[in-house]
Scaffold this active site. Structure first.
Site, PDB file in Angstrom:
ATOM      1  CE  LYS A  79      -3.144  -2.297   3.204  1.00  0.00           C
ATOM      2  NZ  LYS A  79      -3.572  -2.264   4.634  1.00  0.00           N
ATOM      3  N   GLY A  80       2.089   1.146   0.475  1.00  0.00           N
ATOM      4  CA  GLY A  80       2.882   2.329   0.837  1.00  0.00           C
ATOM      5  C   GLY A  80       3.143   3.337  -0.263  1.00  0.00           C
TER       6      GLY A  80
ATOM      7  CG  ASP B 139       6.643   2.472   0.634  1.00  0.00           C
ATOM      8  OD1 ASP B 139       7.321   1.491   0.242  1.00  0.00           O
ATOM      9  OD2 ASP B 139       5.915   2.409   1.637  1.00  0.00           O
TER      10      ASP B 139
ATOM     11  CG  ASP C 249      13.998  -1.773   5.167  1.00  0.00           C
ATOM     12  OD1 ASP C 249      15.005  -1.192   5.563  1.00  0.00           O
ATOM     13  OD2 ASP C 249      13.278  -2.466   5.918  1.00  0.00           O
TER      14      ASP C 249
ATOM     15  CE  LYS D   9      14.090   2.241   6.369  1.00  0.00           C
ATOM     16  NZ  LYS D   9      13.528   1.645   7.587  1.00  0.00           N
TER      17      LYS D   9
ATOM     18  CG  PHE E 188       9.974   2.466  11.045  1.00  0.00           C
ATOM     19  CD1 PHE E 188      10.147   1.293  10.309  1.00  0.00           C
ATOM     20  CD2 PHE E 188       8.694   2.989  11.171  1.00  0.00           C
ATOM     21  CE1 PHE E 188       9.060   0.668   9.704  1.00  0.00           C
ATOM     22  CE2 PHE E 188       7.604   2.375  10.571  1.00  0.00           C
ATOM     23  CZ  PHE E 188       7.786   1.201   9.846  1.00  0.00           C
ATOM     24  CB  VAL E 189      10.624   6.947   7.292  1.00  0.00           C
ATOM     25  CG1 VAL E 189      10.038   8.197   6.697  1.00  0.00           C
ATOM     26  CG2 VAL E 189      12.117   7.136   7.525  1.00  0.00           C
TER      27      VAL E 189
ATOM     28  CG  ASP F 147       1.986   1.235   7.289  1.00  0.00           C
ATOM     29  OD1 ASP F 147       2.893   0.997   6.456  1.00  0.00           O
ATOM     30  OD2 ASP F 147       1.470   0.352   7.992  1.00  0.00           O
TER      31      ASP F 147
ATOM     32  NE  ARG G 205      -1.149   2.586   4.818  1.00  0.00           N
ATOM     33  CZ  ARG G 205      -0.159   1.740   4.585  1.00  0.00           C
ATOM     34  NH1 ARG G 205       0.929   2.144   3.981  1.00  0.00           N
ATOM     35  NH2 ARG G 205      -0.246   0.480   4.965  1.00  0.00           N
TER      36      ARG G 205
HETATM   37  P1  IMP Z   1      11.885  -4.540   2.112  1.00  0.00           P
HETATM   38  O1  IMP Z   1      11.205  -5.727   1.525  1.00  0.00           O
HETATM   39  O2  IMP Z   1      12.572  -4.882   3.420  1.00  0.00           O
HETATM   40  O3  IMP Z   1      12.791  -3.784   1.177  1.00  0.00           O
HETATM   41  O4  IMP Z   1      10.779  -3.576   2.607  1.00  0.00           O
HETATM   42  C1  IMP Z   1      10.098  -2.769   1.790  1.00  0.00           C
HETATM   43  C2  IMP Z   1       8.739  -2.509   2.378  1.00  0.00           C
HETATM   44  O5  IMP Z   1       8.795  -2.371   3.787  1.00  0.00           O
HETATM   45  C3  IMP Z   1       8.277  -1.203   1.833  1.00  0.00           C
HETATM   46  O6  IMP Z   1       7.375  -1.440   0.781  1.00  0.00           O
HETATM   47  C4  IMP Z   1       7.596  -0.546   2.998  1.00  0.00           C
HETATM   48  O7  IMP Z   1       6.210  -0.765   2.916  1.00  0.00           O
HETATM   49  C5  IMP Z   1       8.107  -1.216   4.242  1.00  0.00           C
HETATM   50  N1  IMP Z   1       9.082  -0.366   4.973  1.00  0.00           N
HETATM   51  C6  IMP Z   1      10.422  -0.480   5.007  1.00  0.00           C
HETATM   52  N2  IMP Z   1      10.985   0.484   5.758  1.00  0.00           N
HETATM   53  C7  IMP Z   1       9.947   1.235   6.204  1.00  0.00           C
HETATM   54  C8  IMP Z   1       9.879   2.434   7.012  1.00  0.00           C
HETATM   55  O8  IMP Z   1      10.881   3.020   7.485  1.00  0.00           O
HETATM   56  N3  IMP Z   1       8.623   2.905   7.234  1.00  0.00           N
HETATM   57  C9  IMP Z   1       7.489   2.337   6.739  1.00  0.00           C
HETATM   58  N4  IMP Z   1       7.511   1.241   5.968  1.00  0.00           N
HETATM   59  C10 IMP Z   1       8.732   0.700   5.705  1.00  0.00           C
HETATM   60 MG    MG Z   2       5.250  -1.301   1.157  1.00  0.00          MG
END
Ligand code: IMP
Ligand code: MG
Length: 186
Positions: free
Chosen positions: A48-49, A108, A111, A139, A160-161, A167, A173
């Site tokens: 959703k982000g 969004d 990570d 990040k 964490f943002v 969210d 959001r």
């Molecule tokens: P990844 O799979 O670990 O790269 O995570 C990506 C997903 O985690 C993104 O689509 C975000 O929805 C969520 N996410 C990662 N870091 C944050 C943060 O700092 N705040 C909010 N959502 C995050």
């Molecule tokens: Mg996401």
């Protein structure tokens, strides 16, 4: 009887990027995408982000005479915490074919990289000719999967943002800016 531990409280810290700074940066990203894609732009955004970012980005693209076709997929890797659980679950299907298309995949935040990598592979498995990636936030300190985004809004530390679509436990959001979130005992 052992008392249950106090519930964690979330606190919004100072804004990391203001609404006007985000607007400026989204405009710059749109300029880069318009140059690289022209009007042949098929967007797949990860819910959703990314919904706020994509809503602004496509309107900035339209200012540059780029009229993208937009689709969404739903992937999730977080529960109610602030740590990725290491796998990304695909919850929705593509509603438009990407076969033979150049696709711009948008999230969004990048990570660990698991979400973007899973989505990218899904598009390639569905016959996309080429997949470029675009994230508002990166990040790099938390990367587990070796993936880089082609377009990045802001590179941030391991914080964490929330806000601008991002969210914590489905809250915040709506904030028009991006801010760090602290989790503390009450
Ligand atoms: P990844 O799979 O670990 O790269 O995570 C990506 C997903 O985690 C993104 O689509 C975000 O929805 C969520 N996410 C990662 N870091 C944050 C943060 O700092 N705040 C909010 N959502 C995050
Ligand atoms: Mg996401």
């Amino acid at each position: 009887m052992t008392p249950s531990p106090p519930a964690t409280q979330a606190r919004i810290d100072t804004a990391l990027f203001s609404a006007s700074r985000i607007r400026e940066r989204v405009d710059e990203i749109a300029a880069g995408i318009a140059t690289d894609f022209g009007d042949d732009c098929r967007i797949v955004a990860i819910l959703k982000g990314s919904f706020v970012f994509v809503a602004d980005l496509i309107r900035q693209l339209s200012e540059r005479n780029v009229h993208p076709v937009v689709d969404f997929i739903s992937l999730s890797s977080y529960g109610a915490g602030t740590e990725s659980c290491g796998t990304a679950t695909v919850r929705g299907e593509l509603s438009l074919s990407v076969k033979g298309r150049r696709v711009l995949l948008i999230d969004d935040i990048l990570d660990t990289g698991v979400t973007l990598q899973t989505a990218r592979q899904l598009l390639l498995d569905n016959g996309a000719a080429d997949v470029r990636t675009c994230v508002l936030l990166d990040k790099p300190a938390r990367r587990v999967v070796p993936i880089k985004a082609d377009y990045v809004g802001f590179t941030i530390d391991d914080v964490f943002v929330v806000g601008y679509g991002l969210d914590h436990d489905n809250r915040y959001r709506h904030l028009p800016y991006l801010a760090t979130l602290s989790l503390t005992a009450p």
